[in-house]
Enzyme design. Structure first.
Site, short mmCIF file in Angstrom:
data_model
loop_
_atom_site.label_atom_id
_atom_site.label_comp_id
_atom_site.label_asym_id
_atom_site.label_seq_id
_atom_site.Cartn_x
_atom_site.Cartn_y
_atom_site.Cartn_z
N TYR A 67 -9.84 -14.00 12.46
CA TYR A 67 -9.38 -13.91 10.55
C TYR A 67 -9.31 -15.06 10.37
O TYR A 67 -9.35 -15.47 8.67
CB TYR A 67 -7.93 -13.97 11.73
N ASN A 102 -3.34 -4.29 1.08
CA ASN A 102 -3.81 -5.90 1.22
C ASN A 102 -3.49 -7.46 1.59
O ASN A 102 -2.32 -7.05 1.55
CB ASN A 102 -5.28 -5.87 -0.08
N VAL A 103 -4.34 -7.84 2.62
CA VAL A 103 -3.62 -8.86 2.49
C VAL A 103 -4.27 -10.58 2.20
O VAL A 103 -4.22 -11.78 1.99
CB VAL A 103 -3.76 -9.59 4.64
N ASP A 104 -5.06 -10.44 1.30
CA ASP A 104 -5.99 -11.28 0.51
C ASP A 104 -5.34 -11.79 -0.23
O ASP A 104 -5.61 -13.53 -0.84
CB ASP A 104 -7.66 -10.75 0.15
N HIS A 119 0.92 -5.63 4.20
CA HIS A 119 1.44 -5.60 5.40
C HIS A 119 0.70 -7.04 6.01
O HIS A 119 -0.36 -7.19 7.09
CB HIS A 119 -0.87 -5.13 5.93
N CYS A 144 2.12 -24.94 15.84
CA CYS A 144 3.48 -25.20 14.61
C CYS A 144 2.74 -26.96 14.47
O CYS A 144 4.12 -26.99 15.97
CB CYS A 144 4.78 -24.64 14.87
N GLY A 184 -7.88 2.84 -4.13
CA GLY A 184 -8.41 2.63 -3.22
C GLY A 184 -7.89 2.64 -2.18
O GLY A 184 -7.69 1.11 -0.53
N SER A 186 -7.56 4.98 1.64
CA SER A 186 -8.16 6.32 2.83
C SER A 186 -6.50 7.05 2.45
O SER A 186 -6.63 8.13 3.00
CB SER A 186 -8.22 5.93 3.61
N ALA A 228 -12.33 1.66 -8.89
CA ALA A 228 -11.22 1.83 -9.39
C ALA A 228 -11.86 0.22 -9.79
O ALA A 228 -11.17 0.52 -11.59
CB ALA A 228 -10.72 1.30 -8.19
P1 OAD Z 1 -9.49 2.37 3.96
O1 OAD Z 1 -10.72 1.47 4.40
O2 OAD Z 1 -8.87 2.79 4.95
O3 OAD Z 1 -9.70 3.24 1.96
C1 OAD Z 1 -10.63 2.10 1.65
C2 OAD Z 1 -10.59 3.86 0.41
O4 OAD Z 1 -11.25 3.21 -1.07
C3 OAD Z 1 -11.47 4.33 0.80
O5 OAD Z 1 -10.47 5.65 0.66
C4 OAD Z 1 -12.97 4.79 -0.46
O6 OAD Z 1 -13.34 5.90 -1.14
C5 OAD Z 1 -12.53 3.63 -1.09
N1 OAD Z 1 -12.75 2.96 -2.02
C6 OAD Z 1 -13.84 1.50 -1.73
N2 OAD Z 1 -14.49 1.54 -2.44
C7 OAD Z 1 -13.97 2.00 -3.79
C8 OAD Z 1 -14.01 1.26 -5.65
N3 OAD Z 1 -14.53 0.68 -5.44
N4 OAD Z 1 -13.30 2.50 -5.75
C9 OAD Z 1 -12.38 3.28 -5.31
N5 OAD Z 1 -12.47 3.19 -4.32
C10 OAD Z 1 -12.81 2.46 -3.30
O7 OAD Z 1 -8.29 1.44 3.57
P2 OAD Z 1 -7.22 0.79 3.57
O8 OAD Z 1 -6.62 2.19 2.91
O9 OAD Z 1 -6.66 0.43 2.76
O10 OAD Z 1 -4.17 -2.01 7.73
O11 OAD Z 1 -6.38 0.48 5.07
C11 OAD Z 1 -5.21 0.40 5.18
C12 OAD Z 1 -4.88 -0.13 6.04
O12 OAD Z 1 -5.54 0.46 7.36
C13 OAD Z 1 -5.33 -1.41 5.83
O13 OAD Z 1 -3.94 -2.63 5.46
C14 OAD Z 1 -5.62 -1.98 7.32
C15 OAD Z 1 -6.24 -0.96 8.39
O14 OAD Z 1 -6.31 -1.06 9.54
C16 OAD Z 1 -4.03 -3.18 8.38
O15 OAD Z 1 -5.23 -4.12 8.74
C17 OAD Z 1 -2.50 -3.18 9.17
#
Ligand code: OAD
Length: 247
Positions: A67, A102-104, A119, A144, A184, A186, A228
Site C-alpha cells: 500500500y 477508486n481510492v486514489d 472503497h 496512532c 471505466g 468492469s 474514457a
Molecule cells: P477493474 O480493473 O475490474 O476494471 C477496469 C475497467 O476499466 C475494465 O472494464 C477496463 O476495460 C476499463 N478501462 C481500462 N482503461 C480504460 C480507459 N482508458 N477508458 C475506459 N475504460 C477503461 O476495476 P474496477 O471496476 O474499478 O476494489 O474494480 C472494482 C474494484 O475491484 C476496485 O475498486 C477494487 C478491485 O478489487 C477494492 O480494492 C475493494
C-alpha cells in the site's frame, strides 16, 4: 467515436448527473487497473495476501509495503482528461455526483466537489480492529500517535463492509439523477456494480463508457466503447454546446 443526436440531446438536457467510476478513469493517469490482462493488479498479485483483514493480521508488513508503494504511485499521478472532464461538467450542471470505487483521490484533485468514495481513500489511515492481534513483529509500522494502536490503510478490503453511509448515499445519487454514467469499471464487484441498476429500474438513462464490454453493456441505454479520456471530454463539450445555445 461519434455522439449521436439522441445522446447529444440527452446530455444537453441533463441537469443532475451521477457518475459511477472505476479504475479505468485512472488508467490514463498511470494508475493500474485490477482485472485487465497483464497490467491489472490482480493479474500480478494475490488479493488474498494483500487485500483482506486476514492478510493484514498475518503479515501487516507485507500489506503495508504494497500500500505504501500504491500510495506513492497515486500521489505522483496527475488527474487524467477523464477526471478533468467530469470536474468541468460539474460547472455546467445543477448537480453532479461522482461515485467512485477508486481510492486514489484523483477526482477531488481534478476539482470534482461531490465525490462518494465507496472503497475508501488510500491516502488515509485508520485503526486496525481485529479479534486476534497480528502475530508478527510490528516494529516500525504506522501507529496512532495518541493510543499507539496499529494503523491500516483506510480502504475497503475483500469481505469488508463499505464505509458507513456510502452505499445509501450512492444509491440515493443514482435515484435522484436524470442521467447516470458508468465509466471505466468492469462492473464485476458488488455492491458498486449494481448501482446503475438503481437508475435503470426508475427509467433513468444509463450511459456506459468502457474499453470493453461488461455485464452492464447489454442493459445500458448507450454504450460508448473506447478510452474514457477521449470520450468524456467530447461528451462534456456536447453538453456545454447545448447550454450555450439555450443561453
Ligand atoms: P477493474 O480493473 O475490474 O476494471 C477496469 C475497467 O476499466 C475494465 O472494464 C477496463 O476495460 C476499463 N478501462 C481500462 N482503461 C480504460 C480507459 N482508458 N477508458 C475506459 N475504460 C477503461 O476495476 P474496477 O471496476 O474499478 O476494489 O474494480 C472494482 C474494484 O475491484 C476496485 O475498486 C477494487 C478491485 O478489487 C477494492 O480494492 C475493494
Amino acid at each position: 467515436m461519434r455522439i449521436d443526436e439522441g445522446l447529444q440531446r440527452l446530455v444537453q438536457g441533463a441537469a443532475r448527473v451521477a457518475v459511477l467510476t472505476g479504475a479505468g478513469v485512472s488508467a490514463e493517469s498511470g494508475v493500474p487497473t485490477f482485472r485487465e490482462a497483464r497490467s491489472g493488479f490482480w493479474e500480478r498479485f494475490d488479493p488474498e495476501e494483500l487485500a483482506t483483514p486476514e492478510a493484514f493480521a498475518r503479515n501487516p508488513r507485507k500489506v503495508w509495503a504494497w500500500y505504501t508503494q500504491r500510495r506513492e504511485q497515486a500521489r505522483r499521478a496527475e488527474p487524467s482528461p477523464a477526471h478533468r472532464a467530469l470536474a468541468q461538467w460539474e460547472q455546467l450542471l445543477e448537480w453532479c455526483c461522482v461515485v467512485t470505487q477508486n481510492v486514489d483521490g484523483l477526482h477531488q484533485r481534478a476539482g470534482s466537489s461531490h465525490v462518494i468514495e465507496l472503497h475508501g481513500n488510500i491516502h488515509r489511515d485508520r485503526r486496525f480492529e481485529a479479534d486476534t492481534a497480528p502475530a508478527e513483529d510490528l516494529d516500525g509500522l504506522p501507529r496512532c500517535p495518541e493510543t499507539g494502536a496499529l494503523l491500516r490503510p483506510d480502504v475497503v478490503w475483500f469481505g469488508e463492509r463499505l464505509p458507513e453511509g456510502a452505499l445509501e448515499a450512492a444509491k440515493e445519487a443514482m435515484r435522484s439523477a436524470d442521467l447516470v454514467l458508468s465509466v471505466g469499471t468492469s462492473a464485476l464487484v458488488q455492491p458498486a456494480a449494481s448501482l446503475p441498476l438503481e437508475a435503470l429500474e426508475r427509467d433513468i438513462p444509463v450511459v456506459e463508457i468502457n474499453r470493453e464490454p461488461t455485464p452492464l453493456t447489454p442493459v445500458a441505454d448507450w454504450v460508448l466503447q473506447g478510452e474514457a479520456g477521449e470520450i468524456l471530454p467530447q461528451l462534456v463539450t456536447a453538453a456545454g454546446s447545448g447550454a450555450k445555445r439555450a443561453g
